[in-house]
Design a protein around this motif. Structure first.
Motif, PDB file in Angstrom:
ATOM      1  N   TRP A  67       0.839  -1.261  -0.046  1.00  0.00           N
ATOM      2  CA  TRP A  67      -0.014  -0.127  -0.044  1.00  0.00           C
ATOM      3  C   TRP A  67       1.052   1.241  -0.105  1.00  0.00           C
ATOM      4  O   TRP A  67       0.573   2.148  -0.842  1.00  0.00           O
ATOM      5  N   GLY A  68       1.967   1.241   0.875  1.00  0.00           N
ATOM      6  CA  GLY A  68       2.754   2.259   0.969  1.00  0.00           C
ATOM      7  C   GLY A  68       3.507   2.627  -0.537  1.00  0.00           C
ATOM      8  O   GLY A  68       3.624   3.698  -0.932  1.00  0.00           O
ATOM      9  N   TRP A  69       4.149   1.470  -0.938  1.00  0.00           N
ATOM     10  CA  TRP A  69       4.617   1.679  -2.260  1.00  0.00           C
ATOM     11  C   TRP A  69       4.118   2.176  -3.285  1.00  0.00           C
ATOM     12  O   TRP A  69       4.465   3.091  -4.057  1.00  0.00           O
ATOM     13  N   ALA A  70       2.753   1.633  -3.388  1.00  0.00           N
ATOM     14  CA  ALA A  70       1.785   2.154  -4.382  1.00  0.00           C
ATOM     15  C   ALA A  70       1.269   3.611  -4.105  1.00  0.00           C
ATOM     16  O   ALA A  70       1.356   4.362  -4.975  1.00  0.00           O
ATOM     17  N   SER A  71       1.024   4.011  -2.918  1.00  0.00           N
ATOM     18  CA  SER A  71       0.461   5.377  -2.539  1.00  0.00           C
ATOM     19  C   SER A  71       1.729   6.480  -2.794  1.00  0.00           C
ATOM     20  O   SER A  71       1.526   7.670  -2.971  1.00  0.00           O
ATOM     21  N   LEU A  72       3.093   6.147  -2.808  1.00  0.00           N
ATOM     22  CA  LEU A  72       3.940   6.873  -3.142  1.00  0.00           C
ATOM     23  C   LEU A  72       4.528   6.984  -4.458  1.00  0.00           C
ATOM     24  O   LEU A  72       5.330   7.592  -5.075  1.00  0.00           O
ATOM     25  N   GLY A  73       3.548   6.242  -5.496  1.00  0.00           N
ATOM     26  CA  GLY A  73       3.969   6.280  -6.753  1.00  0.00           C
ATOM     27  C   GLY A  73       5.189   5.690  -7.247  1.00  0.00           C
ATOM     28  O   GLY A  73       5.464   5.919  -8.339  1.00  0.00           O
ATOM     29  N   LEU A  74       5.412   4.513  -6.435  1.00  0.00           N
ATOM     30  CA  LEU A  74       6.919   3.952  -7.148  1.00  0.00           C
ATOM     31  C   LEU A  74       6.549   3.021  -7.878  1.00  0.00           C
ATOM     32  O   LEU A  74       5.367   2.407  -8.554  1.00  0.00           O
ATOM     33  N   SER A  75       7.612   2.360  -8.782  1.00  0.00           N
ATOM     34  CA  SER A  75       7.562   1.457  -9.874  1.00  0.00           C
ATOM     35  C   SER A  75       6.943   0.279  -9.367  1.00  0.00           C
ATOM     36  O   SER A  75       7.182  -0.567  -8.385  1.00  0.00           O
ATOM     37  N   GLY A  76       5.698  -0.114 -10.190  1.00  0.00           N
ATOM     38  CA  GLY A  76       4.921  -1.380 -10.053  1.00  0.00           C
ATOM     39  C   GLY A  76       5.881  -2.705 -10.404  1.00  0.00           C
ATOM     40  O   GLY A  76       5.775  -3.785 -10.156  1.00  0.00           O
ATOM     41  N   ALA A  77       6.932  -2.336 -11.228  1.00  0.00           N
ATOM     42  CA  ALA A  77       7.643  -3.383 -11.868  1.00  0.00           C
ATOM     43  C   ALA A  77       8.951  -3.725 -11.109  1.00  0.00           C
ATOM     44  O   ALA A  77       9.809  -4.431 -11.481  1.00  0.00           O
ATOM     45  N   SER A  78       9.188  -3.265  -9.813  1.00  0.00           N
ATOM     46  CA  SER A  78      10.261  -3.167  -9.169  1.00  0.00           C
ATOM     47  C   SER A  78      10.518  -4.797  -8.247  1.00  0.00           C
ATOM     48  O   SER A  78       9.476  -5.454  -8.096  1.00  0.00           O
ATOM     49  N   LEU A  79      11.629  -5.005  -8.015  1.00  0.00           N
ATOM     50  CA  LEU A  79      11.789  -6.328  -7.306  1.00  0.00           C
ATOM     51  C   LEU A  79      11.114  -6.368  -5.962  1.00  0.00           C
ATOM     52  O   LEU A  79      10.700  -7.372  -5.552  1.00  0.00           O
ATOM     53  N   ALA A  80      11.022  -5.305  -5.286  1.00  0.00           N
ATOM     54  CA  ALA A  80      10.360  -5.112  -4.003  1.00  0.00           C
ATOM     55  C   ALA A  80       8.785  -5.676  -4.334  1.00  0.00           C
ATOM     56  O   ALA A  80       8.444  -6.492  -3.450  1.00  0.00           O
ATOM     57  N   VAL A  81       8.176  -5.380  -5.268  1.00  0.00           N
ATOM     58  CA  VAL A  81       6.930  -5.427  -5.665  1.00  0.00           C
ATOM     59  C   VAL A  81       6.680  -6.959  -5.952  1.00  0.00           C
ATOM     60  O   VAL A  81       5.817  -7.632  -5.565  1.00  0.00           O
ATOM     61  N   ILE A  82       7.718  -7.477  -6.822  1.00  0.00           N
ATOM     62  CA  ILE A  82       7.502  -9.037  -7.029  1.00  0.00           C
ATOM     63  C   ILE A  82       7.895  -9.588  -5.913  1.00  0.00           C
ATOM     64  O   ILE A  82       7.016 -10.751  -5.429  1.00  0.00           O
ATOM     65  N   ARG A  83       8.699  -9.405  -4.995  1.00  0.00           N
ATOM     66  CA  ARG A  83       8.679 -10.079  -3.720  1.00  0.00           C
ATOM     67  C   ARG A  83       7.590 -10.093  -2.744  1.00  0.00           C
ATOM     68  O   ARG A  83       7.199 -10.977  -2.190  1.00  0.00           O
ATOM     69  N   TRP A  84       7.088  -8.877  -2.646  1.00  0.00           N
ATOM     70  CA  TRP A  84       5.874  -8.586  -1.848  1.00  0.00           C
ATOM     71  C   TRP A  84       4.753  -9.659  -2.139  1.00  0.00           C
ATOM     72  O   TRP A  84       3.742 -10.047  -1.572  1.00  0.00           O
ATOM     73  N   THR A  85       4.486  -9.697  -3.601  1.00  0.00           N
ATOM     74  CA  THR A  85       3.390 -10.393  -3.986  1.00  0.00           C
ATOM     75  C   THR A  85       3.702 -11.802  -3.838  1.00  0.00           C
ATOM     76  O   THR A  85       3.054 -12.873  -3.467  1.00  0.00           O
ATOM     77  N   GLN A  86       5.095 -12.186  -3.761  1.00  0.00           N
ATOM     78  CA  GLN A  86       5.458 -13.705  -3.236  1.00  0.00           C
ATOM     79  C   GLN A  86       4.845 -13.754  -1.954  1.00  0.00           C
ATOM     80  O   GLN A  86       4.584 -14.974  -1.678  1.00  0.00           O
ATOM     81  N   HIS A  87       5.430 -12.845  -1.069  1.00  0.00           N
ATOM     82  CA  HIS A  87       4.959 -13.073   0.308  1.00  0.00           C
ATOM     83  C   HIS A  87       3.209 -13.010   0.391  1.00  0.00           C
ATOM     84  O   HIS A  87       2.679 -13.654   1.466  1.00  0.00           O
ATOM     85  N   ALA A  88       2.767 -12.301  -0.383  1.00  0.00           N
ATOM     86  CA  ALA A  88       1.199 -11.942  -0.150  1.00  0.00           C
ATOM     87  C   ALA A  88       0.575 -13.607  -0.704  1.00  0.00           C
ATOM     88  O   ALA A  88      -0.363 -13.926   0.146  1.00  0.00           O
ATOM     89  N   LEU A  89       1.124 -14.259  -1.597  1.00  0.00           N
ATOM     90  CA  LEU A  89       0.492 -15.640  -1.822  1.00  0.00           C
ATOM     91  C   LEU A  89       0.846 -16.451  -0.862  1.00  0.00           C
ATOM     92  O   LEU A  89      -0.113 -17.274  -0.635  1.00  0.00           O
ATOM     93  N   ARG A  90       1.994 -16.355  -0.121  1.00  0.00           N
ATOM     94  CA  ARG A  90       2.092 -17.339   1.152  1.00  0.00           C
ATOM     95  C   ARG A  90       1.333 -16.953   2.102  1.00  0.00           C
ATOM     96  O   ARG A  90       0.951 -17.889   2.945  1.00  0.00           O
ATOM     97  N   LEU A  91       0.970 -15.775   2.331  1.00  0.00           N
ATOM     98  CA  LEU A  91       0.228 -15.333   3.400  1.00  0.00           C
ATOM     99  C   LEU A  91      -1.264 -15.169   3.236  1.00  0.00           C
ATOM    100  O   LEU A  91      -1.919 -14.865   3.977  1.00  0.00           O
ATOM    101  N   ALA A  92      -1.661 -15.241   1.841  1.00  0.00           N
ATOM    102  CA  ALA A  92      -2.980 -14.991   1.628  1.00  0.00           C
ATOM    103  C   ALA A  92      -4.279 -15.545   2.362  1.00  0.00           C
ATOM    104  O   ALA A  92      -5.294 -14.763   2.779  1.00  0.00           O
ATOM    105  N   SER A  93      -3.969 -16.792   2.850  1.00  0.00           N
ATOM    106  CA  SER A  93      -4.920 -17.336   3.676  1.00  0.00           C
ATOM    107  C   SER A  93      -5.156 -16.823   5.136  1.00  0.00           C
ATOM    108  O   SER A  93      -6.105 -17.278   5.659  1.00  0.00           O
ATOM    109  N   SER A  94      -4.312 -15.948   5.386  1.00  0.00           N
ATOM    110  CA  SER A  94      -4.334 -15.247   6.615  1.00  0.00           C
ATOM    111  C   SER A  94      -4.758 -13.822   6.519  1.00  0.00           C
ATOM    112  O   SER A  94      -4.886 -13.164   7.661  1.00  0.00           O
ATOM    113  N   PHE A  95      -4.831 -13.461   5.522  1.00  0.00           N
ATOM    114  CA  PHE A  95      -5.281 -11.873   5.308  1.00  0.00           C
ATOM    115  C   PHE A  95      -6.615 -11.556   5.884  1.00  0.00           C
ATOM    116  O   PHE A  95      -7.591 -12.390   5.730  1.00  0.00           O
ATOM    117  N   LYS A  96      -6.724 -10.587   6.486  1.00  0.00           N
ATOM    118  CA  LYS A  96      -8.071  -9.916   7.020  1.00  0.00           C
ATOM    119  C   LYS A  96      -8.493  -8.961   5.987  1.00  0.00           C
ATOM    120  O   LYS A  96      -7.825  -8.483   5.061  1.00  0.00           O
TER     121      LYS A  96
END
Length: 192
Positions: A67-96
């Motif tokens: 949310w912070g990365w996107a709100s700051l208008g940073l690049s969606g193609a960055s390595l950080a976003v790719i890694r966070w989406t990997q974490h999101a997949l791992r954690l999705a079943s626990s998301f509120k």
């Protein structure tokens, strides 16, 4: 505040300084909330530092970081976003509900298609959590699918529509307009 940002950049760049996943998520959330665009070196340092915090992210930290990365208008193609989406997949079943909405909103804002597997996992979580969504969670989740030009699984779309109907009187005009725009964009039936 610039002095604090400079210290954060130096701290993130220094491999000996402990930056937990919570610190990274909180830093990005704070910068976005303050509407303080970070120096390029900070964004690079965060992306680099992801290697060291990788296995420790919790659901809210992933959601806050994206949310912070996107709100700051940073690049969606960055390595950080790719890694966070990997974490999101791992954690999705626990998301509120707010985590689901924030991750989807960030992906939509970043125009970052995270892959079918993560979208399916988020759709499953929407179905199980839709009764707990608030008006903003519903509107943000719906609009994200529209921004990504992806139609969610039918059960998830029905769950979001039912939640929207339940919350319609609590929705702001922006939430209503965004939800209707998304449904039209996705080609939803007016009778639904």
């Amino acid at each position: 505040m610039r002095v604090l940002l400079e210290c954060a950049v130096r701290g993130l760049a220094d491999q000996g300084v402990a930056w937990s996943s919570q610190h990274i998520g909180n830093l990005l959330w704070a910068l976005a909330t303050l509407q303080e665009r970070p120096p390029a070196a900070l964004a690079k340092a965060v992306a680099t530092r992801m290697d060291f915090a990788e296995e420790h992210f919790k659901p809210q930290e992933v959601a806050n970081a994206l949310w912070g990365w996107a709100s700051l208008g940073l690049s969606g193609a960055s390595l950080a976003v790719i890694r966070w989406t990997q974490h999101a997949l791992r954690l999705a079943s626990s998301f509120k509900p707010q985590d689901i909405a924030n991750v989807l909103w960030a992906l939509g804002q970043l125009q970052h298609y995270p892959g079918r597997e993560l979208l399916e996992a988020l759709c499953e979580r929407i179905v199980s959590q839709a009764d707990h969504f608030n008006a903003q969670d519903v509107a943000n989740s719906l609009s994200s699918f529209g921004c990504l030009e992806v139609t969610p699984r039918p059960a998830a779309l029905v769950s979001l529509c039912e939640a929207a109907c339940r919350l319609a009187k609590k929705m702001s005009t922006q939430h209503l307009a965004t939800s209707l725009w998304t449904l039209a964009t996705l080609g939803a039936s007016p009778s639904s």
